[in-house]
Design a protein around this motif. Structure first.
Motif, PDB file in Angstrom:
ATOM      1  N   ALA A   1      12.333  -1.516  -0.626  1.00 19.89           N
ATOM      2  CA  ALA A   1      11.251  -3.190  -1.128  1.00 19.89           C
ATOM      3  C   ALA A   1      10.070  -2.650  -1.549  1.00 19.89           C
ATOM      4  N   ASP A   2       9.368  -3.356  -2.698  1.00 19.53           N
ATOM      5  CA  ASP A   2       8.026  -2.536  -3.196  1.00 19.53           C
ATOM      6  C   ASP A   2       7.260  -3.916  -3.659  1.00 19.53           C
ATOM      7  N   HIS A   3       6.086  -3.508  -4.013  1.00 22.70           N
ATOM      8  CA  HIS A   3       5.450  -4.721  -4.637  1.00 22.70           C
ATOM      9  C   HIS A   3       5.857  -5.696  -5.919  1.00 22.70           C
ATOM     10  N   TYR A   4       6.620  -5.383  -6.275  1.00 24.56           N
ATOM     11  CA  TYR A   4       7.767  -5.619  -7.913  1.00 24.56           C
ATOM     12  C   TYR A   4       8.481  -6.031  -7.976  1.00 24.56           C
ATOM     13  N   LYS A   5       9.374  -6.138  -6.800  1.00 22.92           N
ATOM     14  CA  LYS A   5      10.547  -6.904  -6.940  1.00 22.92           C
ATOM     15  C   LYS A   5      10.958  -6.982  -4.847  1.00 22.92           C
ATOM     16  N   GLY A   6      10.412  -7.142  -4.745  1.00 21.76           N
ATOM     17  CA  GLY A   6       9.955  -7.307  -3.489  1.00 21.76           C
ATOM     18  C   GLY A   6      11.378  -6.586  -2.290  1.00 21.76           C
TER      19      GLY A   6
ATOM     20  N   LYS B  72      12.740   5.828   4.880  1.00 21.90           N
ATOM     21  CA  LYS B  72      11.898   6.255   3.808  1.00 21.90           C
ATOM     22  C   LYS B  72      11.156   6.205   3.124  1.00 21.90           C
ATOM     23  N   SER B  73      10.118   6.718   2.286  1.00 22.74           N
ATOM     24  CA  SER B  73       8.958   6.340   1.118  1.00 22.74           C
ATOM     25  C   SER B  73       8.423   7.464   0.519  1.00 22.74           C
ATOM     26  N   ASP B  74       7.864   6.992  -0.693  1.00 25.24           N
ATOM     27  CA  ASP B  74       7.351   8.139  -1.037  1.00 25.24           C
ATOM     28  C   ASP B  74       6.043   7.208  -1.827  1.00 25.24           C
ATOM     29  N   GLY B  75       5.299   6.168  -0.551  1.00 25.36           N
ATOM     30  CA  GLY B  75       4.458   5.701  -1.130  1.00 25.36           C
ATOM     31  C   GLY B  75       3.658   4.688  -1.704  1.00 25.36           C
TER      32      GLY B  75
ATOM     33  N   PRO C 122       3.892   9.052   1.838  1.00 23.32           N
ATOM     34  CA  PRO C 122       5.340   9.473   2.064  1.00 23.32           C
ATOM     35  C   PRO C 122       5.347   9.359   3.890  1.00 23.32           C
ATOM     36  N   TYR C 123       6.379   9.106   4.420  1.00 23.31           N
ATOM     37  CA  TYR C 123       7.119   8.692   5.066  1.00 23.31           C
ATOM     38  C   TYR C 123       9.081   9.060   5.443  1.00 23.31           C
ATOM     39  N   TYR C 124       9.031   9.538   6.996  1.00 21.43           N
ATOM     40  CA  TYR C 124      10.466   9.375   6.862  1.00 21.43           C
ATOM     41  C   TYR C 124      11.182   9.175   8.189  1.00 21.43           C
TER      42      TYR C 124
END
Length: 114
Positions: A79-84, A53-56, A32-34
């Motif tokens: 953005a994620d690996h499922y919806k883009g 921010k990202s939760d990983g 995770p980052y911000y």
């Protein structure tokens, strides 16, 4: 010579038969980052910023830009690996265009040592 070719063929066939042989055992999870930043330059009229921010597993963020016509543009995204990449663009304020324009402003490169 025949044995060298035979050994090479066996190594290639074993590698192709089980590709996980050379896979790394440990794959680190995304961390995770911000972060955020803002830029304001009154002289050139630049005003923009971003936060993310990202939760990983997914990334969430937004950025804003002051447009030359006086409006502010805001983009909220995920953005994620499922919806883009999914973005929602919105504008605030009313566009204003002057009736008369002055001379163009140009900036000359100063270079090093001048």
């Amino acid at each position: 010579m025949f044995y060298k070719v035979l050994v090479a063929v066996l190594v290639v066939s074993v590698t192709l038969a089980d590709p996980d042989v050379y896979e790394p055992v440990y794959k680190p999870e995304p961390l995770p980052y911000y972060f955020n930043y803002n830029v304001y330059d009154d002289y050139k009229g630049a005003n923009y910023g971003q936060q993310e921010k990202s939760d990983g597993k997914a990334v969430y963020g937004s950025y804003t830009v002051d447009l030359p016509d006086g409006r502010k543009q805001r983009v909220d995204y995920t953005a994620d690996h499922y919806k883009g990449y999914v973005a929602k663009v919105s504008y605030y304020g009313k566009a204003q265009h002057p009736k008369y324009y002055g001379p163009a402003i140009t900036f000359k490169h100063q270079g090093y040592g001048h």
